[in-house]
Each structure stands twice: as structure tokens, then as C-alpha cells.
Design a protein around this motif. Structure first.
Motif, short mmCIF file in Angstrom:
data_model
loop_
_atom_site.label_atom_id
_atom_site.label_comp_id
_atom_site.label_asym_id
_atom_site.label_seq_id
_atom_site.Cartn_x
_atom_site.Cartn_y
_atom_site.Cartn_z
N ARG A 124 -12.30 2.09 -4.67
CA ARG A 124 -13.66 2.99 -4.57
C ARG A 124 -13.86 3.44 -5.96
O ARG A 124 -14.98 3.66 -6.36
CB ARG A 124 -13.38 4.02 -3.50
CG ARG A 124 -13.45 3.64 -2.09
CD ARG A 124 -13.59 4.80 -1.12
NE ARG A 124 -12.52 5.41 -0.99
CZ ARG A 124 -11.42 4.87 0.01
NH1 ARG A 124 -11.80 3.98 0.62
NH2 ARG A 124 -10.42 5.56 -0.05
N GLU A 125 -12.86 4.15 -6.47
CA GLU A 125 -13.20 4.67 -7.95
C GLU A 125 -13.43 3.50 -8.89
O GLU A 125 -14.42 3.96 -9.63
CB GLU A 125 -11.74 5.18 -8.55
CG GLU A 125 -11.66 5.96 -9.84
CD GLU A 125 -10.14 6.59 -10.19
OE1 GLU A 125 -10.12 6.30 -11.36
OE2 GLU A 125 -9.33 6.82 -9.51
N ASP B 204 -8.20 4.01 -2.42
CA ASP B 204 -8.89 4.78 -3.21
C ASP B 204 -9.08 4.39 -4.61
O ASP B 204 -10.27 4.65 -5.34
CB ASP B 204 -7.69 6.09 -3.52
CG ASP B 204 -7.43 6.70 -2.12
OD1 ASP B 204 -8.45 6.65 -1.35
OD2 ASP B 204 -6.69 7.39 -2.01
N SER C 229 0.93 -1.21 0.16
CA SER C 229 -0.12 0.19 -0.03
C SER C 229 0.69 1.23 0.00
O SER C 229 0.62 2.23 -0.65
CB SER C 229 -1.06 -0.20 1.34
OG SER C 229 -1.68 -0.91 0.96
N HIS D 272 -1.97 7.68 -5.30
CA HIS D 272 -3.31 7.20 -4.49
C HIS D 272 -2.93 5.88 -3.86
O HIS D 272 -2.57 5.19 -4.59
CB HIS D 272 -4.60 7.40 -5.10
CG HIS D 272 -4.27 6.81 -6.71
ND1 HIS D 272 -4.19 7.48 -7.80
CD2 HIS D 272 -4.62 5.32 -6.84
CE1 HIS D 272 -4.24 6.38 -8.90
NE2 HIS D 272 -4.44 5.22 -8.22
N SER D 273 -3.99 5.53 -3.00
CA SER D 273 -3.85 4.33 -2.38
C SER D 273 -4.73 3.34 -3.28
O SER D 273 -5.61 3.66 -3.89
CB SER D 273 -4.45 4.36 -1.11
OG SER D 273 -5.77 4.47 -1.09
N LYS E 276 1.03 3.75 -3.38
CA LYS E 276 0.52 5.23 -3.06
C LYS E 276 1.84 6.03 -3.45
O LYS E 276 1.52 6.98 -4.29
CB LYS E 276 0.24 5.72 -1.51
CG LYS E 276 -0.45 6.74 -1.53
CD LYS E 276 -0.95 7.21 -0.05
CE LYS E 276 -1.81 8.55 -0.33
NZ LYS E 276 -2.38 8.93 1.13
#
Length: 294
Positions: free
Chosen positions: A291-292, A288, A275, A284-285, A279
Motif C-alpha cells: 500500500r505504501e 502494508d 507474512s 509492518h506486513s 512483519k
């Protein structure tokens, strides 16, 4: 700048916005973007990238290269680099990517009697493995013929493979030809590093030691490290990390894999280390990104 005829022909195909679309011929893909894409890490496999409209700028080490309607991009080895896309709704990025078939490249070099050119390359000449080449009239005509052939199933099957071969031929006449000669030479240091990179591509999830990689390339550790960095602008271990992270990103985006599964799949033993490095590389992780994607 744009190439009106090529843009017109690409407009006949259903191309996914923001992604790649397979053509009727394996190894040829179309791409389209109607939005600008900020500078971000990318991974290109060996191939020829032809931009008909819009443009991209690549960043690798201290090198910057633009590819557009006047310059196609040649990638001789799998190459992680950063790329910025310039496009809009009114002026979308349009183009195609053609994978390089090394067997065909070898055959063409033999038929074109280019062995002498290959022989002129010094044993320790290590050209950067990626760069632009001028889009001349002959290459443009070959691309137009290929796009016309890809429009129908029959012509895609019968004519398109020969037209891809013509595009390889045109690339071997272009300014990036020395990189392709070096790669195809087989017994030179560039080709040995190229073979090691190919092996790393297939085994990135395994524990790979620099000493073993150097042995595979038939070079000392210091010579291998130096040659590798000149070709890719990365050390072997930096390169391997970028390959792993890029492949993990593909798993999350394309297969909706969870972060810990993607981490394990590409060879990370520690999800937290994965992670952190993800990132740092992508900005971004993994969470993230998941979720996107959802």
C-alpha cells in the motif's frame, strides 16, 4: 560534523532523496536523506560507506557503531543489521557507497606485501564482518579526487577506477584492515565462511541445510556455526531468513511484486509464514508495504 569539500562536490550530482543513485562508474552509488529514518533492518553488501554529512548508527547483536564524517564503514561480507539515520532538511545525510571488488583487494594485498600481516591472524580469529574506520586525511583526499573524476564521462571512465583502487588501498591502511586481510586470505576460516556467505547470497531461494553449508566451508557443523555467529552475530539459518526477507522487500519496493510472488521468489513455500516473519522483522506486513509503495 561534515566534510565541506565532499559535501560541496556531492551537491553537484542529482541524487534521489531517500534512496541510492548510481554514479557514472559501476559499483559507486550516492545516497541522500533529508528526513531522519528510525531504526530499521538493512542489508549492506561488501563495501565502503562514506558519510560526508549527517550520521548513521548501526546495531548488530550487542554492537553499536556510528559512521559519519569522521568514520567510514567497512562491510566485508553481506551483512543484515539495523540502522538509524540522523538527517534533516537543513542538514541532510549525504554520502557514497563503494562496492568492494575482491580480485582488486587480493592484488593490492600482494603488491603491498601484506601477506605477513595476513599470516599473523590466528586461524580461529573471527573479527566482526562490519565496523567503522577513522576517516583520515589521505582517505578524504582520495574521495575528493574520485568525486571530481565522476563529474565528467571521460574522467569517470579513465581516472575513476584507479581512484577507487586508491580508496581500497587507504582502507587496507585503516583500522578495519584486519577484516579485509582475513577475507582476502583465501584459505583461512574467515575466508571460508565468507565464501559460504557469498554462496548463500546467490542461492538464498534454495533449500540450504546447515550440514551442506559447513561442508562448503570445509568445517565441522559446530565450528562453522560458532565462526558464522562471531562474524555476523546470527546463526546461519537466522542470517538466511534475514537475507530472504530483505530480498523480498526489494522485490515489493522495486518491482511492485505482490507478496505471494515475492515470498515464492525468495524460497518461502507458505505465504502466511512469510507474512508473519516479514512483519516480525520489519514491523509492518507485506500488505502494508505494498500500500505504501502504491
Amino acid at each position: 560534523m561534515q566534510m565541506p569539500k565532499i559535501v560541496e562536490l556531492l551537491g553537484k550530482f542529482q541524487i534521489t532523496d531517500g534512496g541510492a543513485t548510481e554514479s557514472r562508474l559501476t559499483g559507486v552509488r550516492f545516497f541522500k536523506d533529508t528526513q531522519p529514518v528510525p531504526r530499521r533492518p538493512m542489508l549492506y553488501n561488501p563495501g565502503i560507506c562514506i558519510v560526508a554529512q549527517g550520521h548513521k548508527i548501526g546495531y548488530l547483536g550487542g554492537h553499536t557503531f556510528r559512521y559519519d564524517a569522521d568514520n567510514y564503514l567497512v562491510t566485508s561480507v553481506a551483512m543484515p543489521f539495523e540502522c538509524e539515520t540522523f538527517a534533516s532538511q537543513d542538514d541532510p545525510l549525504l554520502g557514497l557507497y563503494i562496492d568492494i571488488d575482491m580480485a582488486q583487494l587480493h592484488d593490492l594485498i600482494g603488491q603491498m606485501a601484506l601477506q605477513e600481516e595476513v599470516g599473523k591472524l590466528g586461524e580461529n580469529d573471527f573479527p566482526l564482518g562490519i565496523g567503522p574506520s577513522t576517516m583520515d586525511e589521505d582517505m578524504r583526499d582520495a574521495v575528493i579526487k574520485l568525486l571530481k573524476a565522476l563529474w565528467t564521462e571521460t574522467e569517470a571512465k579513465i581516472l575513476a577506477p584507479g581512484l577507487v583502487r586508491e580508496i581500497y588501498y587507504r582502507a587496507l591502511r585503516g583500522t578495519q584492515a584486519p577484516v579485509l586481510y582475513s577475507l582476502a586470505r583465501g584459505n583461512g576460516s574467515f575466508a571460508q565462511v565468507g565464501r559460504t556467505i557469498k554462496m548463500m547470497q546467490s542461492n538464498y531461494s534454495k533449500k540450504l541445510e546447515i550440514e551442506d553449508l559447513a561442508t562448503t566451508a570445509n568445517m565441522s557443523v559446530s565450528a562453522f556455526h560458532k565462526a558464522f555467529k562471531e562474524i555476523t552475530c546470527d546463526s546461519p539459518l537466522q542470517y538466511l531468513k534475514k537475507i530472504r526477507l530483505s530480498r523480498a522487500r526489494d522485490l515489493i519496493v522495486q518491482q511492485k511484486a505482490k507478496a505471494y510472488m515475492a515470498a515464492s521468489e525468495v524460497g518461502y513455500e507458505s505465504p502466511s509464514q512469510f507474512s508473519r516473519e516479514f512483519k516480525r522483522y520489519f514491523g509492518h506486513s507485506p500488505a502494508d508495504l505494498m500500500r505504501e509503495v502504491r
